[in-house]
Each structure stands twice: as C-alpha cells, then as structure tokens.
Design an enzyme around this catalytic site. Structure first.
Site, PDB file in Angstrom:
ATOM      1  N   LYS A  35      37.449 -55.272  -7.371  1.00  0.00           N
ATOM      2  CA  LYS A  35      38.715 -54.619  -7.040  1.00  0.00           C
ATOM      3  C   LYS A  35      39.749 -55.628  -6.559  1.00  0.00           C
ATOM      4  CE  LYS A  35      38.856 -51.455  -3.635  1.00  0.00           C
ATOM      5  NZ  LYS A  35      39.987 -51.642  -2.678  1.00  0.00           N
ATOM      6  N   ARG A 137      47.873 -46.200   8.127  1.00  0.00           N
ATOM      7  CA  ARG A 137      47.245 -47.503   8.324  1.00  0.00           C
ATOM      8  C   ARG A 137      48.282 -48.539   8.756  1.00  0.00           C
ATOM      9  NH1 ARG A 137      43.441 -48.624   3.217  1.00  0.00           N
ATOM     10  NH2 ARG A 137      42.890 -50.432   4.514  1.00  0.00           N
ATOM     11  N   SER A 182      42.111 -62.051   7.569  1.00  0.00           N
ATOM     12  CA  SER A 182      42.372 -60.944   6.653  1.00  0.00           C
ATOM     13  C   SER A 182      42.939 -61.477   5.354  1.00  0.00           C
ATOM     14  CB  SER A 182      43.355 -59.946   7.276  1.00  0.00           C
ATOM     15  OG  SER A 182      43.865 -59.054   6.300  1.00  0.00           O
ATOM     16  N   GLN A 184      44.207 -59.730   3.077  1.00  0.00           N
ATOM     17  CA  GLN A 184      45.447 -59.014   2.767  1.00  0.00           C
ATOM     18  C   GLN A 184      46.639 -59.643   3.475  1.00  0.00           C
ATOM     19  OE1 GLN A 184      44.967 -54.819   3.439  1.00  0.00           O
ATOM     20  NE2 GLN A 184      43.460 -54.577   1.812  1.00  0.00           N
ATOM     21  N   ASP A 332      33.765 -55.025   4.010  1.00  0.00           N
ATOM     22  CA  ASP A 332      33.672 -53.785   3.239  1.00  0.00           C
ATOM     23  C   ASP A 332      32.236 -53.293   3.092  1.00  0.00           C
ATOM     24  OD1 ASP A 332      36.395 -53.484   2.841  1.00  0.00           O
ATOM     25  OD2 ASP A 332      36.402 -54.673   1.008  1.00  0.00           O
ATOM     26  N   ARG A 363      35.818 -46.203   9.913  1.00  0.00           N
ATOM     27  CA  ARG A 363      34.482 -46.279   9.315  1.00  0.00           C
ATOM     28  C   ARG A 363      33.369 -46.358  10.344  1.00  0.00           C
ATOM     29  NH1 ARG A 363      36.022 -50.113   4.071  1.00  0.00           N
ATOM     30  NH2 ARG A 363      36.864 -48.377   2.830  1.00  0.00           N
ATOM     31  N   ARG A 405      33.908 -45.794   0.452  1.00  0.00           N
ATOM     32  CA  ARG A 405      32.729 -46.550   0.881  1.00  0.00           C
ATOM     33  C   ARG A 405      31.837 -45.717   1.807  1.00  0.00           C
ATOM     34  NH1 ARG A 405      33.734 -51.064  -1.746  1.00  0.00           N
ATOM     35  NH2 ARG A 405      35.839 -51.960  -1.696  1.00  0.00           N
TER      36      ARG A 405
END
EC number: 2.5.1.19
Length: 446
Positions: A35, A137, A182, A184, A332, A363, A405
């Site tokens: 991904k 988020r 991170s 991202q 993840d 999560r 997930r």
C-alpha cells in the site's frame, strides 16, 4: 480440501463476517501490492514528466482515493481495474487548480502526503477532506512543518483537522527535527521540498519506512540519506521523470497469514513475492524472537526493493517485549502481533505504541476490548498492551470499528477460537486487502 471457514453476510451497516473454524492453513499464496509503495507510485507518477507504468498496484480503497485526487489535479491515470496501471504525469509544478473538493476517503497517507504537494504549488486554492474517521485524525503533525516552510493551510481545531483549505505558496527549505518517527510526516516534507529552492532536511528519532527515499531517487530527485543520523535531505527544485514501477507484495498483509500459520496447529504455508524492505521487517524479527518456524527464500531485489518468499509453519511461540526503535518498523502489525501473543507461552509487553491511538481507530482500545470479549487476558496501557499468553478463546460478537487491520486481526484470532465468531463492519478490509476472504478460503483446510 479447502473449505468455507468464513461466511460473508450483508448487514444494515456494512458487511459481517461469520467465522467457524476447525482446520489449518496449507498451501501457497501471493498477497496484494504494498500500500505504501502504491500510493507513492501514483503520486510521483502524477508529478513526473512522461509516462509511469505500475505493475502490481494495490487495488484497495486507499490507492483508489489517491488516484481519484490526482486525476482531479490533472494527471491521467488509467482505471484501477487491473494491477497494471499507467500514469501520464502533468509535471512537477503544473498541477491544476481543481473545481472539486479533493476527497481522500479513509486514507491518511493520501491526505498527509498530498498536503506537502498542494502547499508547494503557488497561486492555487485546494480544499481537501476525507471520511468521518480521517477527519478526526491529527493533521497538525504535518501542517506545523509545512507552515514553517511558508504554507498557508486552514482547518478545524486550530488548523489541525480536515476538512482543510490550502493556498499554494513558494515554500522555503527548512531543517525539521521531527518529534516522531513517521514515514507520513517525513514524506510530506520531502514532497514539499521538491518545489522549495535549496535543501530541505528531515531528521527522525528512529528510522521509519524508506519507500519515499528509494522512489524519489528512482524518479530523479536529488536526495541524500544519512542512516546514522536518521535524516534525509531533498534539494529543490527537482525534475521528475516517469518510471516503470513493480510493486512487491505488502508485508503488512502477509503478517496476517504469518501469524495465522504460526498459531494454528498443523499449518504450513508459503507466501510469495513479499516486500522485505529492512525498514518494514520488524514483524519478522519479532516473530523470530517469539520462536516462529520461518525461513526466507529466493531473496532478490525488484525495482529497488528487497523481495523474498516466506515459508512458515506452526510452532509454539514464546512471549516477548516489543518496544523502542522497532515500533516504527512494525507499527501497522501491532494488532496482529497482539493476536500472536495470545497463543504464546508467557506474557508479552508492547510499549511505545501510542501512535496506534490515532490510526483509523484507537487500535489499542479496539484490540483490547474486542479480544477481551473472546476471553483474552489483555490489558490496555497508555502506550501499549500487556498480554498473557496461553489463551483459550471462545467465539464472540466483535466489532472492527471500521478499521481494516483490526477486522482482519480479529478474523485470525477467530481461527483459533472455539465456536462461532461474528465480526461487524468487516467491509473495511477492502481498504488494504480486497481479497482477504478469498485468500483465507484458499489456504484453509479441514
């Protein structure tokens, strides 16, 4: 023989999975394209001059969101109905001002990386949004460094939540010490640096996944990576050129089957063509520490990324401690590793994973509460989980919280539970693994 271990049932709020298992996993399989690499291939292809071809693209909902946004910005992207996709780039600096709101769907990667691109295109106005989950988020972690570069971005809660409005500017290069590891955050700043005149440097407290670094270099960007200081420098303005990209299988998707085979007695499987980039292989290292019977074969490099076939068999796992620098390399995979820990001998502690609270769901809370319903001895901590091994799970009614997930991790836990497990909002799996059910049906034998 393969058997229907999982039944898909339509529900008023989406799709429900019902899992009734008595059997084991056996055989060979491949997994969907990575991904992270799929997103970046689409974005860099859109920003490059010329054509980019992508083989093995993930056909999940998140890359579809990326393709949808960049079509609106002027790139020509073929339909995502096969794993072979063509992108006709519009050229760095030449994005169009769209006449629609750019919708990133559920994809945090799409929104965060795209912010760095949009903010660096002067004299254009962009508006971006996402679904309910994405709009909750945190975006401040990427907006703050972009504002230091001169970006003009407005949004809810002091410019930290989508929907967001961006007025493109000529950005200035910066040296940004990121408070978190991170990919991202790093990639957003790297994309912004492509249009800034001079050197933009990002330093992290630990190494995060390095797909952006590899792909920027492949597309022709001037980039310097210093692993000793966990820093990367991009020199702009850059010129990008279309490339032929081959996307390996996603190790985050492989992790579900690795854990399933490790915990379900009698299991013996091969997973072929898995990306084993060292910034992503924390899950393999932890499973080996836990005693997994696993080997990597046919190791090779494909389009600049390490790839291997992975063989794994059932084995008795042992509890471990998962913390520190390995967390960014398996962030993840924490939900599925929590499932592995349930069936290990002894306790497992997961620390330094507070980042999981701001994913598609919280999560840590999601996994703790739903596994407790199945009889797990699992305790939530501010930044992790305490898990007692030796679990004897019972089927239960559980919820994915709309998180791909979480839903797939609960499905793997259900394979080792007594009785029937019902997983609500299971349609979220399509975000990253559209054929998860088909792969389970293929591998499961009774």
């Amino acid at each position: 023989m393969p058997t229907d271990v999982l039944t898909v049932c339509p529900a008023p709020t989406g799709t429900t999975w019902v899992i009734q298992s008595e059997g084991y996993l056996q055989g060979k399989t491949t997994i969907p394209g990575d991904k992270s690499i799929s997103h970046r291939a689409l974005m860099l292809g859109a920003l490059a001059s010329g054509e980019t071809t992508i083989q093995g693209l993930l056909l999940g909902e998140d890359p579809r969101s990326t393709a949808h946004c960049f079509r609106a910005l002027g790139a020509e992207i073929s339909e995502l109905n096969t794993e072979h996709v063509r992108v006709q780039g519009i050229g760095l600096g030449h994005l169009l001002e769209p006449d629609v709101v750019l919708d990133a769907g559920n994809s945090g990667t799409t929104l965060r990386l795209m912010l760095g691109i949009l903010a660096s295109h002067p004299d254009r106005l962009f508006t971006v949004t996402g679904d309910t989950s994405l709009c909750s988020r945190p975006m401040g972690r990427v907006i703050k460094p972009l504002q230091q570069m001169g970006a003009h971005i407005w949004g809810r809660q002091s410019d930290t939540l989508a929907p967001l409005a961006i007025r493109g500017q000529q950005l200035q290069p910066i040296h940004y010490p990121s408070p978190i590891a991170s990919a991202q955050v790093k990639s957003c700043i790297m994309f912004a640096g492509l249009m800034a005149e001079g050197q933009t440097t990002i330093t992290e407290p630990a190494l995060s996944r390095d797909h952006s670094e590899r792909m920027f270099a492949a597309f022709g960007a001037n980039i310097i990576v210093d692993p000793d200081t966990c820093s990367v420098t991009v020199t702009g303005p850059a010129q990008l050129h279309g490339q032929a990209i081959i996307v390996p299988g996603d190790i985050s998707s492989a992790a579900f089957w690795l854990v399933a085979a490790a915990i379900v007695p009698g299991s013996d499987i091969w997973i072929e063509n898995v990306g084993v980039n060292p910034t992503r292989t924390g899950v393999l290292e932890v499973l080996e520490q836990m005693g997994a019977k696993m080997t990597l074969a046919n190791q090779r490099t494909v389009a600049g990324e390490p790839v291997a076939d992975i063989h794994i068999q059932h084995s008795q796992l042992h509890g471990t401690v998962i913390e520190g620098a390995v967390i960014p390399r398996l962030v993840d995979e924490v939900p599925i590793l929590a499932v592995a820990a349930l069936f290990a001998q002894g306790p497992t502690t997961i620390r330094d994973a507070a980042e999981l609270r701001v994913k598609e769901s919280d999560r840590l809370t999601a996994m703790a509460t739903q596994l407790q319903k199945m009889g797990a001895n699992i305790t939530e901590q501010p930044d992790g989980l305490e898990i007692q091994g030796g679990a004897s799970l019972q089927g239960a009614d559980v919820d994915s919280f709309g998180d791909h997930r979480v839903g797939m991790s609960l499905a793997i836990a259900a394979l080792n539970a007594t009785g029937s497990t019902t997983i609500h909002r299971a349609e979220a799996a399509a975000i990253s693994y559209p054929n998860f059910v088909a792969t389970l049906q293929q591998l499961w034998h009774s």
